[in-house]
Scaffold this active site. Structure first.
Site, PDB file in Angstrom:
ATOM      1  N   TYR A 144     -19.432 -14.711   5.509  1.00  0.00           N
ATOM      2  CA  TYR A 144     -19.562 -15.876   4.704  1.00  0.00           C
ATOM      3  C   TYR A 144     -18.961 -17.174   5.315  1.00  0.00           C
ATOM      4  O   TYR A 144     -17.634 -16.814   6.058  1.00  0.00           O
ATOM      5  CB  TYR A 144     -18.668 -15.612   3.381  1.00  0.00           C
ATOM      6  CG  TYR A 144     -18.439 -16.737   2.673  1.00  0.00           C
ATOM      7  CD1 TYR A 144     -19.741 -17.295   1.704  1.00  0.00           C
ATOM      8  CD2 TYR A 144     -17.552 -17.377   2.219  1.00  0.00           C
ATOM      9  CE1 TYR A 144     -19.481 -18.343   0.939  1.00  0.00           C
ATOM     10  CE2 TYR A 144     -17.197 -18.537   1.322  1.00  0.00           C
ATOM     11  CZ  TYR A 144     -18.454 -18.962   0.710  1.00  0.00           C
ATOM     12  OH  TYR A 144     -18.230 -19.820  -0.327  1.00  0.00           O
ATOM     13  N   ASP A 239     -15.344 -18.510  13.501  1.00  0.00           N
ATOM     14  CA  ASP A 239     -14.960 -18.768  11.872  1.00  0.00           C
ATOM     15  C   ASP A 239     -13.694 -18.106  11.693  1.00  0.00           C
ATOM     16  O   ASP A 239     -13.634 -17.028  11.202  1.00  0.00           O
ATOM     17  CB  ASP A 239     -16.184 -18.491  10.924  1.00  0.00           C
ATOM     18  CG  ASP A 239     -15.675 -19.269   9.776  1.00  0.00           C
ATOM     19  OD1 ASP A 239     -14.431 -19.561   9.516  1.00  0.00           O
ATOM     20  OD2 ASP A 239     -16.326 -19.017   8.478  1.00  0.00           O
ATOM     21  N   LYS A 267      -7.489 -22.018   4.824  1.00  0.00           N
ATOM     22  CA  LYS A 267      -6.715 -20.966   4.366  1.00  0.00           C
ATOM     23  C   LYS A 267      -5.265 -21.139   4.879  1.00  0.00           C
ATOM     24  O   LYS A 267      -4.476 -21.913   4.335  1.00  0.00           O
ATOM     25  CB  LYS A 267      -7.337 -19.575   4.390  1.00  0.00           C
ATOM     26  CG  LYS A 267      -8.742 -19.734   3.598  1.00  0.00           C
ATOM     27  CD  LYS A 267      -9.233 -18.127   3.237  1.00  0.00           C
ATOM     28  CE  LYS A 267     -10.495 -18.411   2.427  1.00  0.00           C
ATOM     29  NZ  LYS A 267     -11.670 -17.836   2.888  1.00  0.00           N
TER      30      LYS A 267
HETATM   31  C1  PLP Z   1     -13.116 -18.739   2.660  1.00  0.00           C
HETATM   32  C2  PLP Z   1     -13.702 -18.901   4.010  1.00  0.00           C
HETATM   33  C3  PLP Z   1     -14.672 -20.084   4.344  1.00  0.00           C
HETATM   34  C4  PLP Z   1     -14.731 -21.169   3.338  1.00  0.00           C
HETATM   35  O1  PLP Z   1     -13.300 -21.932   2.924  1.00  0.00           O
HETATM   36  P1  PLP Z   1     -13.360 -22.596   1.932  1.00  0.00           P
HETATM   37  O2  PLP Z   1     -12.091 -23.381   2.029  1.00  0.00           O
HETATM   38  O3  PLP Z   1     -13.343 -21.796   0.710  1.00  0.00           O
HETATM   39  O4  PLP Z   1     -14.591 -23.630   1.501  1.00  0.00           O
HETATM   40  C5  PLP Z   1     -15.382 -20.003   5.422  1.00  0.00           C
HETATM   41  N1  PLP Z   1     -15.144 -19.199   6.205  1.00  0.00           N
HETATM   42  C6  PLP Z   1     -14.595 -17.997   6.143  1.00  0.00           C
HETATM   43  C7  PLP Z   1     -14.231 -16.918   7.231  1.00  0.00           C
HETATM   44  C8  PLP Z   1     -13.812 -17.831   4.883  1.00  0.00           C
HETATM   45  O5  PLP Z   1     -13.060 -16.793   4.752  1.00  0.00           O
END
Ligand code: PLP
Length: 420
Positions: A144, A239, A267
């Site tokens: 994701y 990511d 995060k």
């Molecule tokens: C949480 C997450 C996102 C999205 O971040 P948001 O702040 O919710 O938009 C993208 N990539 C990864 C790997 C994530 O865990």
């Protein structure tokens, strides 16, 4: 456990907010029942609107590596409030924040701050396309990357839970720019590069997946991605929105010794406030406006309040490297409670109990989990005051605020829940 006030709030919320929540997985659809409304947090504990107390293993879905209301972060926020919350102009703290990120993650030579992980991945793929002059992006099933149109193809997290293979509202033409392949399968990547020769701008990957539950890269997999992308003139995007400053101070790329071309963060780097970032090689990032021709902007990007919290977080972690060894040791204790027939995946302080006997290495194997059984386990834990992510396909997070006593109570609750 009485949750009448939460029930009442949820009924009202559903009238006013789609599904009653501002992000789908919060609605508890996949585990049944209604979500507690959270009133307050302190360290490793949260309290709901009815005053029930829980040990929190969600940690706001990853950011709260130091737990709720950490003094270092509160002090930085209080200080920021004395000068103003947003200027839409450059500030000294942003430069400090950029320096802290570049120092911790050496592959990031230049960085741009944004407001969320989604914004970071959206910008990173635009930059990869602009830099290479190619359109296609390879992503992996169950990974994701936020709710970016072209990345909502075979995505994990809330989509895995809801069983939405593809969202409505994304033009087919956008999906056609995405090639989705199984995770942990380097041969599939080789094949895709052969099929779409000269057209792939980048491979985007969660180097440790958190969004189909926790799934670690098999030995050699990340190395293979690095080698294949370099050979074909495509960019490798890690990511690290979840893994950055989580699985090691320098993220998964430090833990596994891989240098990606671009990295996305979010995060943990916000310390509980909305901060995202993307960065990487200087020659690539120099193409971002106004230094170069690839446009990306944000009214509240780098705003002083969020940056104050993020910078306090990064400075605290740098000054306390022992946190990572402590988290590793505590997570080991916690994960020792796993009974027969359950597969535990753990990397550092992120982990998932899969209700399946076999190894979980990709989305196919993750989906073999007995989600009904997970739902019953989840409810049994919640009743015992243990707050886990309300889905089989999410990672649990340990924070530095979790105490030995928290762990003891959690292991005891898990034993009861597993046998029930
Ligand atoms: C949480 C997450 C996102 C999205 O971040 P948001 O702040 O919710 O938009 C993208 N990539 C990864 C790997 C994530 O865990």
């Amino acid at each position: 456990m009485n949750r009448s006030k939460s029930e009442q709030l949820f009924r009202r919320a559903q009238e006013l907010i789609p599904g009653g929540v501002n992000s789908p997985v919060r609605a508890f659809r996949s585990v049944g029942g209604n979500p507690p409304f959270i009133a307050r947090g302190e360290g490793s504990h949260i309290f709901d609107a009815d005053g029930n107390e829980y040990i929190d293993y969600v940690g706001s879905w990853g950011p709260l590596l130091l737990g709720h209301r950490h003094p270092a972060i509160l002090a930085a926020l209080e200080q920021a409030l004395t000068v103003g919350t947003s200027f839409g102009a450059p500030t000294e703290q942003e430069v400090e924040m950029a320096a802290a990120i570049c120092e911790a993650v050496p592959s990031i030579e230049m960085v741009r701050l944004v407001n969320s992980g989604t914004e970071a991945t959206m910008a990173a793929i635009r930059v990869a396309r602009g830099f290479t002059g190619r359109d296609l992006i390879i992503k992996f099933e169950g990974c994701y990357h936020g709710h970016v149109d072209s990345l909502l193809v075979k995505a994990g997290s809330g989509l895995a839970t809801l069983g939405i293979a593809d969202t409505q509202g994304v033009p087919q033409a956008f999906c056609d720019t995405t090639v989705a392949l199984p995770y942990n399968d380097a041969e599939a990547v080789e094949t895709a590069f052969r099929q779409h020769s000269g057209r792939i701008a980048a491979v985007i990957v969660e180097p440790v997946v958190g969004n189909m539950g926790c799934v670690q890269p098999l030995p050699g997999y990340l190395e293979a991605l690095r080698e294949i992308t370099a050979r074909h003139g495509a960019l490798l995007i890690f990511d690290e929105v979840m893994t950055g400053f989580r699985v090691a101070f320098g993220g998964a790329q430090q833990r596994y010794g891989i240098r990606p071309d671009l990295t996305t963060l979010g995060k943990v780097i916000g310390g509980g406030l909305p901060v995202g970032a993307y960065g990487g090689r200087r020659d690539i990032m120099s193409k971002v406006a106004p230094a170069g021709p690839i446009y990306q902007a944000g009214t509240l990007s780098g705003n002083p309040l969020a940056v104050a919290a993020g910078l306090a977080m990064l400075r605290y972690l740098k000054a306390h490297p022992e946190i990572y060894t402590q988290l590793e040791a505590r997570a080991t204790v916690l994960c020792a409670a796993v009974p027969e027939g359950i597969t535990l995946n753990r990397v550092g302080s992120m982990f998932t109990f899969f209700f399946t006997g076999g190894p979980v290495t990709d989305y196919e194997s993750a989906k073999r989990s007995d989600t009904a059984r997970f739902g019953r386990f989840f409810q049994a834990m919640l009743e015992r005051g243990i707050y886990l992510a309300p889905s089989q396909f999410e990672a649990a997070f340990l924070s530095a605020a979790h105490t030995e006593e928290d762990l003891r109570r959690t292991v005891e609750a898990a034993r009861e829940a597993f046998s029930a």
